[in-house]
Design a protein around this motif. Structure first.
Motif, PDB file in Angstrom:
ATOM      1  N   ALA A  48       0.837  -1.200   0.000  1.00 23.44           N
ATOM      2  CA  ALA A  48       0.000   0.000   0.000  1.00 23.44           C
ATOM      3  C   ALA A  48       0.869   1.246   0.000  1.00 23.44           C
ATOM      4  CB  ALA A  48      -0.912  -0.009   1.217  1.00 23.44           C
ATOM      5  N   VAL A  49       0.459   2.249  -0.799  1.00 27.20           N
ATOM      6  CA  VAL A  49       1.181   3.520  -0.860  1.00 27.20           C
ATOM      7  C   VAL A  49       0.261   4.710  -0.644  1.00 27.20           C
ATOM      8  CG1 VAL A  49       3.005   2.645  -2.363  1.00 27.20           C
ATOM      9  CG2 VAL A  49       0.967   3.670  -3.376  1.00 27.20           C
ATOM     10  N   ALA A  50      -1.057   4.469  -0.590  1.00 24.51           N
ATOM     11  CA  ALA A  50      -2.032   5.555  -0.450  1.00 24.51           C
ATOM     12  C   ALA A  50      -3.164   5.097   0.455  1.00 24.51           C
ATOM     13  CB  ALA A  50      -2.588   5.940  -1.810  1.00 24.51           C
ATOM     14  N   THR A  51      -3.847   6.073   1.046  1.00 23.71           N
ATOM     15  CA  THR A  51      -4.997   5.783   1.895  1.00 23.71           C
ATOM     16  C   THR A  51      -6.213   6.511   1.345  1.00 23.71           C
ATOM     17  OG1 THR A  51      -3.616   5.488   3.851  1.00 23.71           O
ATOM     18  CG2 THR A  51      -5.933   5.957   4.234  1.00 23.71           C
ATOM     19  N   LEU A  52      -7.307   5.779   1.230  1.00 25.86           N
ATOM     20  CA  LEU A  52      -8.568   6.309   0.723  1.00 25.86           C
ATOM     21  C   LEU A  52      -9.554   6.388   1.869  1.00 25.86           C
ATOM     22  CD1 LEU A  52     -10.540   7.023  -1.636  1.00 25.86           C
ATOM     23  CD2 LEU A  52     -10.994   4.573  -1.798  1.00 25.86           C
ATOM     24  N   THR A  53     -10.155   7.562   2.045  1.00 23.84           N
ATOM     25  CA  THR A  53     -11.214   7.735   3.047  1.00 23.84           C
ATOM     26  C   THR A  53     -12.394   8.403   2.368  1.00 23.84           C
ATOM     27  OG1 THR A  53     -10.265   9.841   3.733  1.00 23.84           O
ATOM     28  CG2 THR A  53      -9.665   7.918   5.028  1.00 23.84           C
ATOM     29  N   TYR A  54     -13.552   8.214   2.942  1.00 25.19           N
ATOM     30  CA  TYR A  54     -14.771   8.790   2.393  1.00 25.19           C
ATOM     31  C   TYR A  54     -15.362   9.797   3.367  1.00 25.19           C
ATOM     32  CZ  TYR A  54     -14.751   4.964  -0.970  1.00 25.19           C
ATOM     33  OH  TYR A  54     -14.409   4.098  -1.962  1.00 25.19           O
ATOM     34  N   VAL A  55     -15.882  10.905   2.817  1.00 26.81           N
ATOM     35  CA  VAL A  55     -16.651  11.874   3.593  1.00 26.81           C
ATOM     36  C   VAL A  55     -18.062  11.781   3.028  1.00 26.81           C
ATOM     37  CG1 VAL A  55     -16.882  14.277   4.312  1.00 26.81           C
ATOM     38  CG2 VAL A  55     -14.617  13.337   3.817  1.00 26.81           C
ATOM     39  N   TYR A  56     -18.875  10.951   3.645  1.00 26.48           N
ATOM     40  CA  TYR A  56     -20.202  10.656   3.116  1.00 26.48           C
ATOM     41  C   TYR A  56     -21.100  11.887   3.090  1.00 26.48           C
ATOM     42  CZ  TYR A  56     -18.875   5.777   3.342  1.00 26.48           C
ATOM     43  OH  TYR A  56     -18.231   4.580   3.148  1.00 26.48           O
ATOM     44  N   ALA A  57     -20.979  12.746   4.078  1.00 26.29           N
ATOM     45  CA  ALA A  57     -21.826  13.938   4.139  1.00 26.29           C
ATOM     46  C   ALA A  57     -21.592  14.853   2.945  1.00 26.29           C
ATOM     47  CB  ALA A  57     -21.572  14.696   5.438  1.00 26.29           C
ATOM     48  N   ASP A  58     -20.360  14.879   2.420  1.00 28.88           N
ATOM     49  CA  ASP A  58     -20.021  15.746   1.288  1.00 28.88           C
ATOM     50  C   ASP A  58     -19.941  14.984  -0.023  1.00 28.88           C
ATOM     51  OD1 ASP A  58     -19.810  17.846   3.075  1.00 28.88           O
ATOM     52  OD2 ASP A  58     -17.657  17.549   3.374  1.00 28.88           O
ATOM     53  N   SER A  59     -20.238  13.689  -0.012  1.00 29.31           N
ATOM     54  CA  SER A  59     -20.098  12.839  -1.207  1.00 29.31           C
ATOM     55  C   SER A  59     -18.711  13.011  -1.817  1.00 29.31           C
ATOM     56  CB  SER A  59     -21.180  13.170  -2.241  1.00 29.31           C
ATOM     57  OG  SER A  59     -22.453  12.935  -1.706  1.00 29.31           O
ATOM     58  N   THR A  60     -17.689  12.850  -0.978  1.00 28.62           N
ATOM     59  CA  THR A  60     -16.308  13.067  -1.389  1.00 28.62           C
ATOM     60  C   THR A  60     -15.449  11.875  -1.000  1.00 28.62           C
ATOM     61  OG1 THR A  60     -16.600  15.431  -1.022  1.00 28.62           O
ATOM     62  CG2 THR A  60     -14.342  14.644  -1.181  1.00 28.62           C
ATOM     63  N   ALA A  61     -14.579  11.466  -1.909  1.00 24.46           N
ATOM     64  CA  ALA A  61     -13.559  10.457  -1.632  1.00 24.46           C
ATOM     65  C   ALA A  61     -12.222  11.179  -1.572  1.00 24.46           C
ATOM     66  CB  ALA A  61     -13.548   9.395  -2.717  1.00 24.46           C
ATOM     67  N   VAL A  62     -11.465  10.976  -0.503  1.00 25.65           N
ATOM     68  CA  VAL A  62     -10.179  11.654  -0.322  1.00 25.65           C
ATOM     69  C   VAL A  62      -9.077  10.613  -0.428  1.00 25.65           C
ATOM     70  CG1 VAL A  62      -8.774  13.071   1.215  1.00 25.65           C
ATOM     71  CG2 VAL A  62     -11.268  13.336   1.195  1.00 25.65           C
ATOM     72  N   LEU A  63      -8.164  10.839  -1.375  1.00 26.24           N
ATOM     73  CA  LEU A  63      -7.044   9.939  -1.607  1.00 26.24           C
ATOM     74  C   LEU A  63      -5.760  10.682  -1.286  1.00 26.24           C
ATOM     75  CD1 LEU A  63      -6.225   7.143  -2.715  1.00 26.24           C
ATOM     76  CD2 LEU A  63      -5.958   8.240  -4.928  1.00 26.24           C
ATOM     77  N   GLY A  64      -5.013  10.163  -0.326  1.00 27.89           N
ATOM     78  CA  GLY A  64      -3.790  10.840   0.088  1.00 27.89           C
ATOM     79  C   GLY A  64      -2.675   9.855   0.339  1.00 27.89           C
ATOM     80  N   PRO A  65      -1.552  10.331   0.855  1.00 32.00           N
ATOM     81  CA  PRO A  65      -0.427   9.444   1.156  1.00 32.00           C
ATOM     82  C   PRO A  65      -0.829   8.421   2.211  1.00 32.00           C
ATOM     83  CG  PRO A  65       0.060  11.704   1.823  1.00 32.00           C
ATOM     84  CD  PRO A  65      -1.281  11.711   1.192  1.00 32.00           C
TER      85      PRO A  65
END
Length: 125
Positions: free
Chosen positions: A16-33
Motif C-alpha cells: 500500500a502507498v495511499a490511503t482512501l477515506t470517504y466523507v459521506y456527508a459531502d459525497s467526497t472520496a479523499v485519496l492521500g499518502p
C-alpha cells in the motif's frame, strides 16, 4: 520501518502507498499518502489502484498527491530500526521482578484479590 500493509483491493498483493477515506456527508472520496496507522474506515491502496481510482456518479475525488511511488521508499531509519529489533530479540528475557511491577498502594487501601491484571481493592475505614 517500511509499511507491510497491503492493498485493500481483493486479490491484490502489492504494498500500500495511499490511503482512501470517504466523507459521506459531502459525497467526497479523499485519496492521500499512506496513513501512519491503519484505520478501520479507510482503505489502503497500491499505486496501480490509487491512480485508477474513480468515484460513483455525483461524488468528487480529492487527490492530495498526484503521483504515488510503485513501492514506498525506505526511510533513513529503516536500518537502525531493524538493528534495534534484532538486538532486542537477541536479548534473553529476564524474569519479572514482582516488587518492581507491583503497583503502589495508597494509604488505607488493601489488595484483597487479583485475577490477571485486575485487582480488587478494599478501603480500610
Amino acid at each position: 520501518m517500511r509499511s507491510v500493509r497491503q492493498c485493500s483491493r481483493s486479490a491484490c498483493t502489492q504494498a500500500a502507498v495511499a490511503t482512501l477515506t470517504y466523507v459521506y456527508a459531502d459525497s467526497t472520496a479523499v485519496l492521500g499518502p499512506l496513513a501512519h496507522l491503519a484505520e478501520p474506515h479507510s482503505y489502503d491502496l497500491c499505486s496501480e489502484h490509487a491512480e485508477g481510482l474513480t468515484a460513483p456518479r455525483g461524488w468528487e475525488v480529492v487527490r492530495l498527491v498526484n503521483e504515488f511511488p510503485a513501492e514506498p521508499a525506505p526511510s533513513p531509519d529503516d536500518l537502525s530500526a531493524l538493528a534495534d529489533a534484532v538486538r532486542e530479540a537477541g536479548r534473553g528475557r529476564k524474569a519479572p521482578d514482582p516488587a518492581a511491577s507491583a503497583p503502589t498502594q495508597e494509604p488505607g487501601v488493601t489488595e484483597t484479590a487479583r485475577r490477571g491484571h485486575l485487582r480488587v481493592l478494599r478501603a480500610e475505614d
